[in-house]
Enzyme design. Sequence first.
Site, PDB file in Angstrom:
ATOM      1  N   HIS A   1      49.513  40.671  50.246  1.00  8.64           N
ATOM      2  CA  HIS A   1      48.723  41.629  50.450  1.00  8.64           C
ATOM      3  C   HIS A   1      48.483  41.955  52.073  1.00  8.64           C
ATOM      4  O   HIS A   1      48.029  42.952  52.464  1.00  8.64           O
ATOM      5  CB  HIS A   1      47.353  41.753  49.838  1.00  8.64           C
TER       6      HIS A   1
ATOM      7  N   ASP B   1      51.392  37.266  45.033  1.00  9.17           N
ATOM      8  CA  ASP B   1      50.441  37.648  46.545  1.00  9.17           C
ATOM      9  C   ASP B   1      51.257  36.504  47.547  1.00  9.17           C
ATOM     10  O   ASP B   1      50.301  35.551  48.047  1.00  9.17           O
ATOM     11  CB  ASP B   1      49.199  37.579  46.163  1.00  9.17           C
TER      12      ASP B   1
ATOM     13  N   GLY C   1      37.878  37.679  55.574  1.00  4.40           N
ATOM     14  CA  GLY C   1      38.493  37.111  56.844  1.00  4.40           C
ATOM     15  C   GLY C   1      39.245  35.890  56.534  1.00  4.40           C
ATOM     16  O   GLY C   1      39.653  35.247  57.549  1.00  4.40           O
TER      17      GLY C   1
ATOM     18  N   SER D   1      41.564  35.364  54.143  1.00  3.01           N
ATOM     19  CA  SER D   1      42.854  35.748  53.341  1.00  3.01           C
ATOM     20  C   SER D   1      44.121  35.158  53.855  1.00  3.01           C
ATOM     21  O   SER D   1      44.226  35.108  55.126  1.00  3.01           O
ATOM     22  CB  SER D   1      42.916  37.189  53.086  1.00  3.01           C
TER      23      SER D   1
ATOM     24  N   SER E   1      44.130  34.220  48.186  1.00  2.00           N
ATOM     25  CA  SER E   1      44.516  35.482  47.479  1.00  2.00           C
ATOM     26  C   SER E   1      43.203  36.522  47.665  1.00  2.00           C
ATOM     27  O   SER E   1      43.197  37.453  48.363  1.00  2.00           O
ATOM     28  CB  SER E   1      45.136  35.615  46.530  1.00  2.00           C
TER      29      SER E   1
END
Length: 460
Positions: A206, A236, A317, A319, A334
């Site tokens: 993402h 993801d 922040g 990810s 994720s």
Amino acid sequence: MRHARRRVVRRVTRLAAVGGILLGGVMVTQAVASEPAGTSALPLTTAQSAAATGSGLVTKLGTSRTAGTWIGADGKPVVAVTDEDAAAEVRRSGATAKVVSHSMNELKSATGTLRSAPRIAGTSWAMDYRTNQVVVRADSTVSAADWAELTEVARSIGGFVRMERSEGTFTTRINGAQPILSTGGRCSAGFNVTDGRQDFILTAGHCGPTGSVWFADNRGRTQVGETVRQNFPGADFSLVRYDSGKAGEGADVVAIGNGNGVRITGAADPAIGQRVFRSGSTSGLRDGTVTAVNATVNYPEGTVTGLIESNVCAEPGDSGGPMFSEGIALGLTSGGSGDCTTGGTTFFQPVTKAMSELGVQLIVSQQQTGAGQQSAAPAPSAAASQGAAAPGAATPGSSTPVTGGGTAGETLLARLTDTRNVGPGLLVIGGSMMALVATRYIRAEQDRKAYQRYYSTTWG
């Protein structure tokens, strides 16, 4: 008057020393009590062995007679079974058996029914093997009407579906351990991987679509690479190809802060109940346990399946950042809900699935190359193999596990003075004991001299 002052000083000193002993005892007690519950967790190698035993028994007995496996508090594999004959076979294999009412087939059927229901953003579900239930969660964005609709679906499945509301929202988490930036936002590099010809950064899907250009600085002066593969939603993960084609020296190293790093030695799937670590630029290094696997999350952007669920906290922040244990790569951050103040749930993309679909392998050092791993980095020096690496040697790709009792390069004094350890309390107790002994010695010496002066004048 002078003697009276001396007595007051001695009494105050003794009281201070006794108080110091009591304070030190309290500090030691609190330090022991504050140790994370997972500190006694077994290393990943042992955890993987237990997980393999449990998985083997599940495969042998079949999904109609079992309902999952996990690692118990004693480090042994636990297998959920539906009959006593299966339980006896599990015990003969040295594992612990737990007889439950619903088989894996029933749990899977329940999740299939949930997937076929109308999609509601802000919801998730996973199989909780330990309670033999399917847990459905909804965040604060889910309306009362949608919650009622989902509850009706759960009720039609049966009483083994547990409904829970959670605070916060299920969101993807941008940024992370080692930042990479593009026009689409800021994300975190996960792990360095290779296809044998070129090197890549494995990160969250993402973070950006195919074609996204990534930089190591927010001014766009240092270009890192470009996203060449993306899978999101559904899964993801994404692949960022280095502009130079190579990750460079230290590609197998992930940063743990303060200029230290740890080498990643392989990849694996985690076991439920296993202690894991996660790193991110917002909340730093955090640890917790795996609570479920094969979880499904309905993000606002779409549904992602096959995720690892854990109680490791994360915040916006974090990810794309890595999840790991004992130098083994496990997952990529994720999304989730909550924060590192109140706690929450965090989901991770399994690394093994991502690498399998992308046709890449982890970059590991030559000294640690094992089956299924390719070496694309120089062999580490003797010093580096102890878990430390120069800050500049770590490429923009990941953060890493805490191995042993502390980070590399940590001094004995730093550990002793860390308030999370028993060292400070022991230092206070030791100092107070010395002060008490010294006070008693001084008093005895003063009394002896006074006694000597008195009798020397008396006996003339």
